[in-house]
Design an enzyme around this catalytic site. Structure first.
Site, PDB file in Angstrom:
ATOM      1  N   HIS A  16       2.408   4.685  -4.965  1.00 10.78           N
ATOM      2  CA  HIS A  16       2.967   5.837  -5.680  1.00 10.78           C
ATOM      3  C   HIS A  16       3.168   5.424  -7.135  1.00 10.78           C
ATOM      4  CE1 HIS A  16       6.613   3.511  -5.311  1.00 10.78           C
ATOM      5  NE2 HIS A  16       6.527   3.547  -3.999  1.00 10.78           N
TER       6      HIS A  16
ATOM      7  N   GLU B 113      12.077  -3.538  -9.866  1.00  7.97           N
ATOM      8  CA  GLU B 113      13.538  -3.659  -9.705  1.00  7.97           C
ATOM      9  C   GLU B 113      14.030  -2.830  -8.524  1.00  7.97           C
ATOM     10  OE1 GLU B 113      15.310  -2.622 -13.446  1.00  7.97           O
ATOM     11  OE2 GLU B 113      14.970  -4.625 -14.287  1.00  7.97           O
TER      12      GLU B 113
ATOM     13  N   HIS C 201       4.462   1.889  -7.970  1.00  5.63           N
ATOM     14  CA  HIS C 201       3.412   0.861  -7.971  1.00  5.63           C
ATOM     15  C   HIS C 201       2.525   1.010  -9.204  1.00  5.63           C
ATOM     16  CE1 HIS C 201       4.111   1.410  -3.487  1.00  5.63           C
ATOM     17  NE2 HIS C 201       4.303   0.119  -3.621  1.00  5.63           N
TER      18      HIS C 201
ATOM     19  N   SER D 240       7.439   4.313  -0.614  1.00  7.09           N
ATOM     20  CA  SER D 240       6.429   4.720   0.367  1.00  7.09           C
ATOM     21  C   SER D 240       7.083   5.376   1.577  1.00  7.09           C
ATOM     22  CB  SER D 240       5.627   3.499   0.825  1.00  7.09           C
ATOM     23  OG  SER D 240       5.121   2.818  -0.308  1.00  7.09           O
TER      24      SER D 240
ATOM     25  N   GLN E 265       7.639  -9.705   7.982  1.00  7.25           N
ATOM     26  CA  GLN E 265       8.866  -9.225   7.356  1.00  7.25           C
ATOM     27  C   GLN E 265       9.463  -7.998   8.045  1.00  7.25           C
ATOM     28  OE1 GLN E 265       6.601  -8.635   3.669  1.00  7.25           O
ATOM     29  NE2 GLN E 265       7.763  -6.766   3.358  1.00  7.25           N
TER      30      GLN E 265
ATOM     31  N   GLY F  20       0.811  -1.212   0.000  1.00  7.90           N
ATOM     32  CA  GLY F  20       0.000   0.000   0.000  1.00  7.90           C
ATOM     33  C   GLY F  20       0.845   1.262   0.000  1.00  7.90           C
TER      34      GLY F  20
HETATM   35  P1  AMP Z   1       5.988  -2.406  -1.535  1.00 10.99           P
HETATM   36  O1  AMP Z   1       4.599  -1.869  -1.454  1.00 10.99           O
HETATM   37  O2  AMP Z   1       7.033  -1.442  -1.083  1.00 10.99           O
HETATM   38  O3  AMP Z   1       6.133  -3.773  -0.913  1.00 10.99           O
HETATM   39  O4  AMP Z   1       6.285  -2.607  -3.069  1.00 10.99           O
HETATM   40  C1  AMP Z   1       5.415  -3.352  -3.877  1.00 10.99           C
HETATM   41  C2  AMP Z   1       6.066  -3.542  -5.227  1.00 10.99           C
HETATM   42  O5  AMP Z   1       6.294  -2.270  -5.824  1.00 10.99           O
HETATM   43  C3  AMP Z   1       7.426  -4.236  -5.134  1.00 10.99           C
HETATM   44  O6  AMP Z   1       7.540  -5.166  -6.206  1.00 10.99           O
HETATM   45  C4  AMP Z   1       8.383  -3.093  -5.297  1.00 10.99           C
HETATM   46  O7  AMP Z   1       9.636  -3.473  -5.842  1.00 10.99           O
HETATM   47  C5  AMP Z   1       7.632  -2.197  -6.257  1.00 10.99           C
HETATM   48  N1  AMP Z   1       8.123  -0.817  -6.202  1.00 10.99           N
HETATM   49  C6  AMP Z   1       8.277  -0.050  -5.090  1.00 10.99           C
HETATM   50  N2  AMP Z   1       8.815   1.140  -5.417  1.00 10.99           N
HETATM   51  C7  AMP Z   1       9.012   1.120  -6.764  1.00 10.99           C
HETATM   52  C8  AMP Z   1       9.563   2.053  -7.700  1.00 10.99           C
HETATM   53  N3  AMP Z   1      10.007   3.257  -7.335  1.00 10.99           N
HETATM   54  N4  AMP Z   1       9.615   1.690  -9.007  1.00 10.99           N
HETATM   55  C9  AMP Z   1       9.164   0.466  -9.403  1.00 10.99           C
HETATM   56  N5  AMP Z   1       8.647  -0.452  -8.556  1.00 10.99           N
HETATM   57  C10 AMP Z   1       8.572  -0.132  -7.256  1.00 10.99           C
END
Ligand code: AMP
Length: 282
Positions: free
Chosen positions: A34, A147, A37, A185, A60, A31
């Site tokens: 941005h 990535e 996502h 985030s 985690q 969640g």
């Molecule tokens: P999270 O909500 O932080 O667990 O991220 C969910 C997914 O979004 C994960 O696969 C992250 O690698 C991806 N993600 C987070 N930030 C970025 C970003 N700036 N650019 C591309 N993918 C992202």
């Protein structure tokens, strides 16, 4: 877009899609969505039944980490997911995901031993375990990851391979702010002063890439270049690690060739930022 809070209701809905021959594309998130996502959601909604989940996974986070202060913005998240064409959003409670203490853990060895794995022991087991649970719940054909979390992406690729999970993992490039800061985030918790300095992380990695492009092949020299650039930001703490690794094994190779990734983690105050950049050496 429909929002589901229970596993049973989501499964029933997705079963009916699968039996109709639909392909399911899935984006797991925590969640506080941005534009990083957004790029994953947009890709998943394209040509597939798009499913996203929002779950801040306690497994985690270490006790000293930001589980309780992790930003939660469900309304705007749902609006973003819907605006790019997501069909379903899964938002389970902790009780729904872990009705009992989880006695089963998924561990991917070697890829997770170093870098983030040292700074955050137990983190990757928590991610691998919850992603396996979510894969079992959603049953996607395609799963999209950023990535931005490069070690996580490498780990998940390996997990799917080792465990024969019938899923195609798609990694998408990091989306950045104009000054190069990788969207996260956690960025919203930076003070204005730290936010202004935080682009140093990406600048430092770019300098490392440039050095490789100018034929530098010594990992220690590349690390030193990156470290020196980060040190120019007055409030950047000494990086947890600076790594020059093979993109698949996440190990520092004896000879730099093929797909190489530079990784680092830098703290500004109590906000920890990670970033990485890649280069291919012919
Ligand atoms: P999270 O909500 O932080 O667990 O991220 C969910 C997914 O979004 C994960 O696969 C992250 O690698 C991806 N993600 C987070 N930030 C970025 C970003 N700036 N650019 C591309 N993918 C992202």
């Amino acid at each position: 877009m429909e929002i589901f809070h229970t596993i049973a209701e989501l499964r029933e809905k997705l079963d009916s899609h699968r039996s109709g021959g639909d392909t399911i594309g899935y984006v797991p998130t925590m969640g506080a969505l941005h534009d990083g996502h957004r790029s994953l959601l947009t890709a998943a909604a394209h040509d597939t039944i798009g499913v996203a989940s929002i779950f801040v996974n306690p497994l985690q986070f270490a006790p000293n980490e930001d589980l309780h202060s992790y930003p939660r913005t469900l309304e705007t998240d749902a609006a973003m997911a819907e605006s790019v064409g997501m069909k379903y959003l899964f938002v389970p409670s902790v009780r729904e995901m872990y009705p009992e203490e989880n006695l089963t853990a998924v561990t991917i060895r070697t890829i997770t031993d170093q870098w983030e794995g040292v700074s955050r022991p137990a983190h990757f087991d928590g991610v691998a375990t919850v992603v396996t649970k979510l894969f079992n719940i959603v049953g996607p054909c395609l799963a999209f990851f950023g990535e931005k979390d490069f070690q996580q992406l490498a780990m998940i690729r390996r997990m799917v391979l080792d465990l024969n999970q019938p899923i195609e993992v798609i990694g998408l490039p990091t989306i950045r702010e104009e000054d190069g800061l990788a969207m996260s985030s956690r960025n919203r918790r930076l003070t204005a002063e730290h936010r202004a300095q935080a682009s140093v992380v990406n600048r430092a990695l770019r300098r490392g890439i440039e050095a490789i492009e100018h034929h530098e092949r010594d990992p220690a020299a590349i690390e030193a270049i990156i470290r020196a650039v980060i040190a120019t930001a007055p409030d950047a703490e000494a990086p947890d690690y600076i790594a020059v690794v093979d993109s698949r094994t996440l190990r520092t190779p004896d000879v730099l060739e093929g797909s190489i990734r530079l990784l680092t983690a830098v703290r500004f105050g109590d906000v920890r930022l990670i970033d990485n950049m890649g280069v291919t050496i012919p």
